[in-house]
Scaffold this active site. Structure first.
Site, mmCIF file in Angstrom:
data_model
loop_
_atom_site.group_PDB
_atom_site.id
_atom_site.type_symbol
_atom_site.label_atom_id
_atom_site.label_comp_id
_atom_site.label_asym_id
_atom_site.label_seq_id
_atom_site.Cartn_x
_atom_site.Cartn_y
_atom_site.Cartn_z
ATOM 1 N N ASP A 11 48.329 37.838 17.591
ATOM 2 C CA ASP A 11 48.577 38.497 16.349
ATOM 3 C C ASP A 11 48.072 40.005 16.563
ATOM 4 O OD1 ASP A 11 49.849 36.458 15.448
ATOM 5 O OD2 ASP A 11 48.784 36.455 13.568
ATOM 6 N N ASP A 132 59.192 32.117 5.815
ATOM 7 C CA ASP A 132 57.823 31.950 5.487
ATOM 8 C C ASP A 132 57.732 31.516 3.956
ATOM 9 O OD1 ASP A 132 57.360 32.823 8.120
ATOM 10 O OD2 ASP A 132 57.331 34.989 7.201
#
Length: 244
Positions: A11, A132
């Site tokens: 990330d 998500d």
């Protein structure tokens, strides 16, 4: 039975390798400032797949860490999937042109589904839809907003579009090492005819063992980040467990 693919995660925030807690940019732990070197470490451990997220891009709605992603692709050598701020066809084509294997589209899947379906039809096996969830409802805009659409409802919209996979993240577990939400992930995989990648909360090798039997139910792989960086999960062992 096919193997469970293990996707180590990188990330990116401000060019650095970080992990967030529950998707909160203010709760970022920095793990390094050389993303390419991290990608090399994952490759040396035997990984052939890599998951990369441009966190700044997810909030900005456009690529921010492009240079870092390019360095990762060159260093890794395997298949790289990238997400974060991919909201139009130009962004999709740009990433694929740089050598990305698959692009992950989240917010636009809810807000502009026709763009996603069109891209999936034109680019078979190259588009992954990010689903998500916060308490079963779809979260967007870098998880900052929660919609009134359920995870399964969103997933079903793409059943016949030719998307490569659904990436299901339980936001409430992400980066917290609470363990993967196996039940919710398997329920989604059984509800649709699209392969599902599990994400969020992987704590140790037990999560790999818990997901492995569900490859037959449509679980394609699992993403793991913080457990690797904190030394709770050995990547080579995880890959072996995914194949066992």
């Amino acid at each position: 039975m096919a193997a469970l693919t293990i996707f180590p995660a990188i990330d990116l925030k401000g060019g650095q390798v970080v992990r967030l807690a529950e998707g909160d940019m203010d709760r970022a732990t920095i793990y390094g400032d050389n993303p390419a070197a991290q990608a090399e470490l994952f490759a040396k451990a035997g990984s052939q797949h890599l998951h990369v997220v441009d966190l700044d891009g997810a909030f900005a709605g456009e690529s921010v860490n492009g240079a870092a992603v390019e360095s990762i692709i060159k260093a890794f050598g395997g298949k790289v999937q990238v997400g974060g701020g991919i909201r139009d066809r130009a962004a999709v084509d740009r990433w694929l042109g740089l050598g990305v294997d698959r692009v992950i589209i989240g917010t636009a899947a809810l807000k502009d589904p026709e763009f996603v379906k069109s891209a999936a039809r034109d680019l078979p096996e190259r588009i992954v839809v990010g689903v998500d969830a916060r308490d079963g409802m779809v979260a967007t805009e870098g998880w900052a907003d929660v919609s009134d659409v359920t995870v399964e409802d969103l997933a079903r919209r793409f059943e016949d579009a030719g998307v490569a996979a659904l990436l299901f993240t339980d936001v409430g577990r992400d980066g917290l090492l609470k363990g993967c939400n196996v039940d919710a992930t398997v329920a989604l995989a059984k509800a649709v005819n699209i392969p599902v990648i599990a994400s969020g909360g992987v704590a140790d090798i037990n999560d790999i063992y818990a997901l492995r039997p569900h490859v037959a139910n449509g679980i394609e792989g699992v993403i793991t980040g913080r457990a690797l960086y904190d030394g709770r999960l050995d990547l080579a062992q995880a890959i072996a467990a995914g194949r066992a």
